[in-house]
Design an enzyme around this catalytic site. Structure first.
Site, PDB file in Angstrom:
ATOM      1  N   GLU A   1      31.680  50.710  37.548  1.00  0.00           N
ATOM      2  CA  GLU A   1      31.581  51.444  37.230  1.00  0.00           C
ATOM      3  C   GLU A   1      31.354  52.135  35.516  1.00  0.00           C
ATOM      4  OE1 GLU A   1      35.413  52.089  39.581  1.00  0.00           O
ATOM      5  OE2 GLU A   1      33.954  54.271  39.929  1.00  0.00           O
TER       6      GLU A   1
ATOM      7  N   HIS B   1      32.385  50.926  48.818  1.00  0.00           N
ATOM      8  CA  HIS B   1      33.854  50.448  48.263  1.00  0.00           C
ATOM      9  C   HIS B   1      34.553  49.985  48.399  1.00  0.00           C
ATOM     10  CE1 HIS B   1      34.706  50.953  44.170  1.00  0.00           C
ATOM     11  NE2 HIS B   1      36.339  51.704  44.934  1.00  0.00           N
TER      12      HIS B   1
ATOM     13  N   ASN C   1      37.314  55.348  31.526  1.00  0.00           N
ATOM     14  CA  ASN C   1      37.893  55.429  33.077  1.00  0.00           C
ATOM     15  C   ASN C   1      39.581  56.324  33.144  1.00  0.00           C
ATOM     16  OD1 ASN C   1      38.012  55.660  36.197  1.00  0.00           O
ATOM     17  ND2 ASN C   1      37.033  53.620  36.597  1.00  0.00           N
TER      18      ASN C   1
ATOM     19  N   ARG D   1      34.471  59.267  33.182  1.00  0.00           N
ATOM     20  CA  ARG D   1      34.628  60.076  34.344  1.00  0.00           C
ATOM     21  C   ARG D   1      35.262  60.589  34.832  1.00  0.00           C
ATOM     22  NH1 ARG D   1      38.486  56.990  39.015  1.00  0.00           N
ATOM     23  NH2 ARG D   1      37.534  57.576  40.673  1.00  0.00           N
TER      24      ARG D   1
HETATM   25  P1  ADP Z   1      41.496  50.322  42.678  1.00  0.00           P
HETATM   26  O1  ADP Z   1      41.031  51.207  43.549  1.00  0.00           O
HETATM   27  O2  ADP Z   1      42.924  51.120  41.879  1.00  0.00           O
HETATM   28  O3  ADP Z   1      40.697  49.986  40.966  1.00  0.00           O
HETATM   29  P2  ADP Z   1      41.150  47.861  43.115  1.00  0.00           P
HETATM   30  O4  ADP Z   1      39.490  47.781  42.814  1.00  0.00           O
HETATM   31  O5  ADP Z   1      41.507  46.834  42.287  1.00  0.00           O
HETATM   32  O6  ADP Z   1      41.912  48.956  43.060  1.00  0.00           O
HETATM   33  O7  ADP Z   1      41.562  47.181  44.919  1.00  0.00           O
HETATM   34  C1  ADP Z   1      42.576  47.019  44.630  1.00  0.00           C
HETATM   35  C2  ADP Z   1      42.524  46.240  46.328  1.00  0.00           C
HETATM   36  O8  ADP Z   1      42.112  44.938  46.133  1.00  0.00           O
HETATM   37  C3  ADP Z   1      44.179  45.648  46.186  1.00  0.00           C
HETATM   38  O9  ADP Z   1      44.359  46.124  48.014  1.00  0.00           O
HETATM   39  C4  ADP Z   1      44.190  43.665  46.474  1.00  0.00           C
HETATM   40  O10 ADP Z   1      45.267  43.531  46.364  1.00  0.00           O
HETATM   41  C5  ADP Z   1      43.056  44.082  46.757  1.00  0.00           C
HETATM   42  N1  ADP Z   1      42.810  42.610  46.509  1.00  0.00           N
HETATM   43  C6  ADP Z   1      42.723  42.231  44.571  1.00  0.00           C
HETATM   44  N2  ADP Z   1      42.268  40.656  44.963  1.00  0.00           N
HETATM   45  C7  ADP Z   1      42.644  40.757  46.108  1.00  0.00           C
HETATM   46  C8  ADP Z   1      41.779  39.294  46.620  1.00  0.00           C
HETATM   47  N3  ADP Z   1      42.145  37.761  46.010  1.00  0.00           N
HETATM   48  N4  ADP Z   1      42.147  39.155  48.319  1.00  0.00           N
HETATM   49  C9  ADP Z   1      42.357  40.380  49.107  1.00  0.00           C
HETATM   50  N5  ADP Z   1      42.708  41.580  48.333  1.00  0.00           N
HETATM   51  C10 ADP Z   1      42.409  41.678  47.286  1.00  0.00           C
END
Ligand code: ADP
Length: 373
Positions: free
Chosen positions: A359, A182, A7, A65
């Site tokens: 994913e 998502h 990915n 991906r």
């Molecule tokens: P990407 O889309 O880059 O794969 P992620 O799916 O890892 O990103 O999501 C990132 C988001 O998830 C960020 O806004 C991060 O702050 C939020 N996040 C991760 N852990 C927590 C948590 N414990 N509480 C609130 N938000 C969180």
């Protein structure tokens, strides 16, 4: 079969080696990409994987991906030169992603010569949208001649979340009405009817729809011209604001990262609190709207970094959605549905759940399927 899922994003390269028969992850990893160091990061990942002789030897196929498959790809395909040309043809619509994805495929081709490679498209799952959902109210020839339509993204994640919802919550496979949310740095929803995506919040680009980390989501299209004239910007300048300086970051003036905003809110930061409020409000509006194409709603599934980890956001969204019949189970929400197989709502349908998205796992399964396993 042993399939390697790659990915290759704009900020990281994630990979997972999966035994697709048992579902076991034999190896997973993520390499963050420092600014501009994309090729070097790819090299590091490839060298690490190729260096592990066991992996190089036991690998049956590699799944990548790919963000944009245009209208050509409705499902995952074996990569050949024709497919590479089609990925390139869709590049103008995904200039930040498709070229990077192509680069990743080429690099793995060199490192693992002769290994079959499969492309898994973010857009493919949404190719089942009907015309009423995918057409903008623009002159039709913009679609016919220039491919201007809604494509939707995060398809692999939405497909995974919807499949898992049916399995975990014991929903009827053919008639289940599921909304998948998502919520990562990019955010989108999908309406999934009997396993098929029939509506989604992202459109021609990943900018449409929900409030995201740094992206605005829906705005008045009239703003483009106004901002350009008023601020003396060209089109790229306006696009930069909408993509990188807006969303949670723009609203809070602090951060695009939900974790940081929640911490700031807890310390009394009103701008952070308002950013979270708008995020939840807009999401709830989207979810409620998706009842129309689905003809009702059985389950709302939260996935992605925010969806999986933020009881705060989920609780607020479900509070907005109470008129639809959602009842939040606060204890289950606090533990992300851990002991309830993901469910964070009582009664229903409709009810809500949390599903950790995966994913890479689905990319590996697709790879095995395309390669005939
Ligand atoms: P990407 O889309 O880059 O794969 P992620 O799916 O890892 O990103 O999501 C990132 C988001 O998830 C960020 O806004 C991060 O702050 C939020 N996040 C991760 N852990 C927590 C948590 N414990 N509480 C609130 N938000 C969180």
């Amino acid at each position: 079969m042993r399939a390697l899922a790659v990915n290759c994003g704009s900020s990281s390269v994630k990979f997972a080696l999966v035994d697709t028969a048992s579902g076991e992850r034999l190896l997973t990893g993520v390499e963050e990409i420092a600014a501009g160091a994309h090729a070097a990061t790819l090299d590091a990942v490839v060298e690490r994987l190729a260096g592990e002789a066991e992996i190089a030897r036991g690998l049956d196929g590699i799944g990548h991906r790919v963000v944009h498959g245009g209208e050509t790809f409705r499902e995952s395909v074996l990569i050949d030169e024709h497919v590479m040309a089609s990925i390139e043809a869709a590049s103008p619509m995904a200039p930040l992603h498709n070229p990077i994805n192509r680069q990743g495929i080429r690099r793995f081709e060199q490192a693992f010569p002769g290994k079959p490679q499969v492309a898994v498209f973010d857009t493919a799952f949404h190719q089942t949208l009907p015309p009423r959902a995918y057409l903008y109210a623009l002159p039709r020839e913009l679609h016919r001649k220039h491919g201007v339509r809604r494509y939707g993204f995060h398809g692999t994640s939405h497909r995974y979340l919807a499949q898992e919802a049916v399995r975990r919550f014991d929903l009827p496979e053919k008639t289940s009405r599921v909304v998948t949310a998502h919520l990562g740095n990019g955010c989108s929803t999908a309406a999934v009817l009997g396993g098929r995506s029939i509506e989604t919040s992202m459109g021609f680009s990943p900018l449409e729809g929900l409030v995201m980390g740094t992206r605005s989501g829906d705005i008045d299209p009239g703003l483009h011209a106004y901002l350009a004239r008023h601020l003396g910007l060209d089109v790229d300048g306006v696009t930069e604001i909408l993509n990188r300086e807006s969303g949670l970051l723009g609203l809070s003036g602090l951060s695009g990262d939900m974790r940081q905003l929640e911490a700031a809110e807890a310390e009394g930061n009103a701008d952070a609190a308002l950013a979270i409020e708008i995020f939840g409000y807009r999401l709830a509006r989207q979810v409620a709207g998706l009842q129309v194409p689905l003809g009702g709603l059985d389950a709302l599934v939260f996935g992605g970094g925010i969806g999986e980890n933020s009881p705060r956001v989920r609780a607020r969204v479900l509070e907005w959605l109470a008129p639809l019949g959602f009842v939040l189970d606060e204890q289950a929400n606090a533990s992300h549905g851990e002991n309830e197989n993901g469910r964070i709502g009582q009664g229903g349908p409709p009810f809500a759940g949390v599903v950790p998205t995966d994913e890479e796992f689905l990319i590996a399964l697709d790879t095995a399927r395309v390669l005939g396993d």
